[in-house]
Design a protein around this motif. Structure first.
Motif, PDB file in Angstrom:
ATOM      1  N   PRO A   8     -98.032 -21.693   0.374  1.00  0.00           N
ATOM      2  CA  PRO A   8     -98.394 -21.159   1.693  1.00  0.00           C
ATOM      3  C   PRO A   8     -97.417 -20.071   2.114  1.00  0.00           C
ATOM      4  N   ILE A   9     -97.861 -19.202   3.001  1.00  0.00           N
ATOM      5  CA  ILE A   9     -97.012 -18.078   3.417  1.00  0.00           C
ATOM      6  C   ILE A   9     -96.606 -18.156   4.883  1.00  0.00           C
ATOM      7  N   LEU A  36     -98.747  -6.069   1.678  1.00  0.00           N
ATOM      8  CA  LEU A  36     -97.672  -5.238   2.202  1.00  0.00           C
ATOM      9  C   LEU A  36     -97.661  -5.271   3.724  1.00  0.00           C
ATOM     10  N   VAL A  37     -98.796  -4.963   4.338  1.00  0.00           N
ATOM     11  CA  VAL A  37     -98.872  -4.951   5.799  1.00  0.00           C
ATOM     12  C   VAL A  37     -99.300  -6.333   6.286  1.00  0.00           C
ATOM     13  N   TYR A  38     -98.397  -7.281   6.150  1.00  0.00           N
ATOM     14  CA  TYR A  38     -98.645  -8.661   6.576  1.00  0.00           C
ATOM     15  C   TYR A  38     -97.311  -9.392   6.561  1.00  0.00           C
ATOM     16  N   ASP A  39     -97.188 -10.423   7.381  1.00  0.00           N
ATOM     17  CA  ASP A  39     -95.924 -11.162   7.478  1.00  0.00           C
ATOM     18  C   ASP A  39     -95.870 -12.258   6.415  1.00  0.00           C
ATOM     19  N   ASN A  40     -95.844 -11.836   5.167  1.00  0.00           N
ATOM     20  CA  ASN A  40     -95.715 -12.762   4.040  1.00  0.00           C
ATOM     21  C   ASN A  40     -94.452 -12.420   3.259  1.00  0.00           C
ATOM     22  N   ALA A 212    -105.672 -29.674   8.055  1.00  0.00           N
ATOM     23  CA  ALA A 212    -106.811 -28.831   7.702  1.00  0.00           C
ATOM     24  C   ALA A 212    -107.040 -27.752   8.756  1.00  0.00           C
ATOM     25  N   GLY A 213    -106.868 -28.104  10.035  1.00  0.00           N
ATOM     26  CA  GLY A 213    -107.037 -27.120  11.099  1.00  0.00           C
ATOM     27  C   GLY A 213    -106.012 -26.013  11.015  1.00  0.00           C
ATOM     28  N   GLU A 214    -104.775 -26.391  10.732  1.00  0.00           N
ATOM     29  CA  GLU A 214    -103.713 -25.394  10.579  1.00  0.00           C
ATOM     30  C   GLU A 214    -104.006 -24.478   9.393  1.00  0.00           C
ATOM     31  N   ALA A 215    -104.492 -25.062   8.301  1.00  0.00           N
ATOM     32  CA  ALA A 215    -104.810 -24.273   7.118  1.00  0.00           C
ATOM     33  C   ALA A 215    -105.943 -23.291   7.406  1.00  0.00           C
ATOM     34  N   LEU A 256    -104.384 -24.883  -6.845  1.00  0.00           N
ATOM     35  CA  LEU A 256    -104.804 -25.344  -5.523  1.00  0.00           C
ATOM     36  C   LEU A 256    -104.015 -24.574  -4.480  1.00  0.00           C
ATOM     37  N   TYR A 257    -104.654 -23.618  -3.856  1.00  0.00           N
ATOM     38  CA  TYR A 257    -103.955 -22.766  -2.901  1.00  0.00           C
ATOM     39  C   TYR A 257    -103.903 -23.465  -1.544  1.00  0.00           C
ATOM     40  N   CYS A 258    -102.699 -23.756  -1.084  1.00  0.00           N
ATOM     41  CA  CYS A 258    -102.468 -24.536   0.132  1.00  0.00           C
ATOM     42  C   CYS A 258    -102.078 -23.610   1.275  1.00  0.00           C
TER      43      CYS A 258
END
Length: 274
Positions: A8-9, A36-40, A212-215, A256-258
């Motif tokens: 997760p990011i 790039l243009v994202y807070d990851n 699940a809601g947070e995801a 499995l991308y969380c």
């Protein structure tokens, strides 16, 4: 079929905990996306940090947007990470389709595929120890990481046979069936021996409803489309069914991308696949 985790990011400071738990568990790979243009967190820097905190699990970009980077530096960074991790690094590559990423990098969105092909020719020469060109010599280390390609169009998938070791598919399972077939066709068309390595990504959040809601919230924020989040796997029964289907398609690995940053996800998923 091996099982990996997509990291997760939303909370980069938790990724060391995720990595150590995964390394002690049954997981084969830790994957990390790129924007790039994202807070990851930047994936090569992050995976290098996680490589030092783990012993056996592989590190993988899913996928690195290569046209946003200079090819010689990318070749050096990827080779260095492969070398220092004990050859545990897989370079997953794509072109990226977000206009803001390319605007920030100063690259042309419409030429991204052509740029990637030019980059691939150069980085493969550099990994083999050849000089950069007439005005510059070899750029070490001369180490070639495993290379997987992601993409949605036949031309993108055809890079598997031309340049890669395998294909990384995301999206619905019916899409994966189609692109796996294209990857195999590319492999055969380019006269490659054996079979390409095939990896499928499943967006997953198992546990209490708040997880699940947070995801879903994080996934919708990233893609800007809640339909992607609505397709997320949230129950053990659905996850087992999709893993079985993916294995029947010939996948060598499922990642499995969380999207929830809660580290309890690692233990939940470990219990399900053990």
């Amino acid at each position: 079929m091996k099982i990996g985790l997509g990291l997760p990011i939303a909370n980069p400071t938790a990724l060391l905990t995720w990595a150590r738990l995964a390394d002690d568990g049954p997981f084969s790979t830790l994957g990390l996306l790129d924007r790039l243009v994202y807070d990851n967190p930047e994936p090569l820097v992050t995976l290098a940090t996680l490589a030092g905190a783990t012993r056996r699990v592989r590190l993988q970009t899913e996928v690195l947007l290569a046209p946003l980077r200079q090819a010689p530096l990318l070749a050096k960074q990827a080779a260095t990470l492969a070398q220092l991790s004990g050859n545990r690094f897989t370079l997953g590559i794509g072109v990226g389709g977000r206009e803001d990423d390319h605007a920030a990098a100063g690259t042309e969105l419409q030429r991204r595929g052509q740029v990637l092909d030019e980059q691939l020719e150069l980085v493969h020469r550099l990994w083999s120890g050849e000089p950069h060109g007439d005005s510059a010599g070899p750029i070490g280390p001369a180490v070639r990481p495993e290379v997987l390609f992601g993409g949605f169009r036949p031309k993108a998938v055809d890079r598997v046979g031309r340049w890669g070791d395998g294909f990384l598919a995301a999206g619905p399972l019916e899409y994966m069936e189609t692109t796996f077939a294209l990857a195999r066709m590319s492999w055969q068309a380019h006269g490659r021996p054996g079979e390409p390595r095939l990896v499928g990504q499943l967006n997953t959040a198992i546990g209490p409803e708040e997880v699940a809601g947070e995801a879903r919230t994080e996934m919708t924020r990233y893609y800007g489309d809640e339909n992607f989040a609505n397709a997320m796997v949230t129950t053990p029964a659905t996850l087992r069914a999709q893993l079985s289907h993916l294995e029947s398609l010939g996948a060598d690995e499922a990642v499995l991308y969380c999207w929830s940053p809660n580290p309890d996800q690692v233990n939940h998923l470990a219990d399900l696949i053990s």
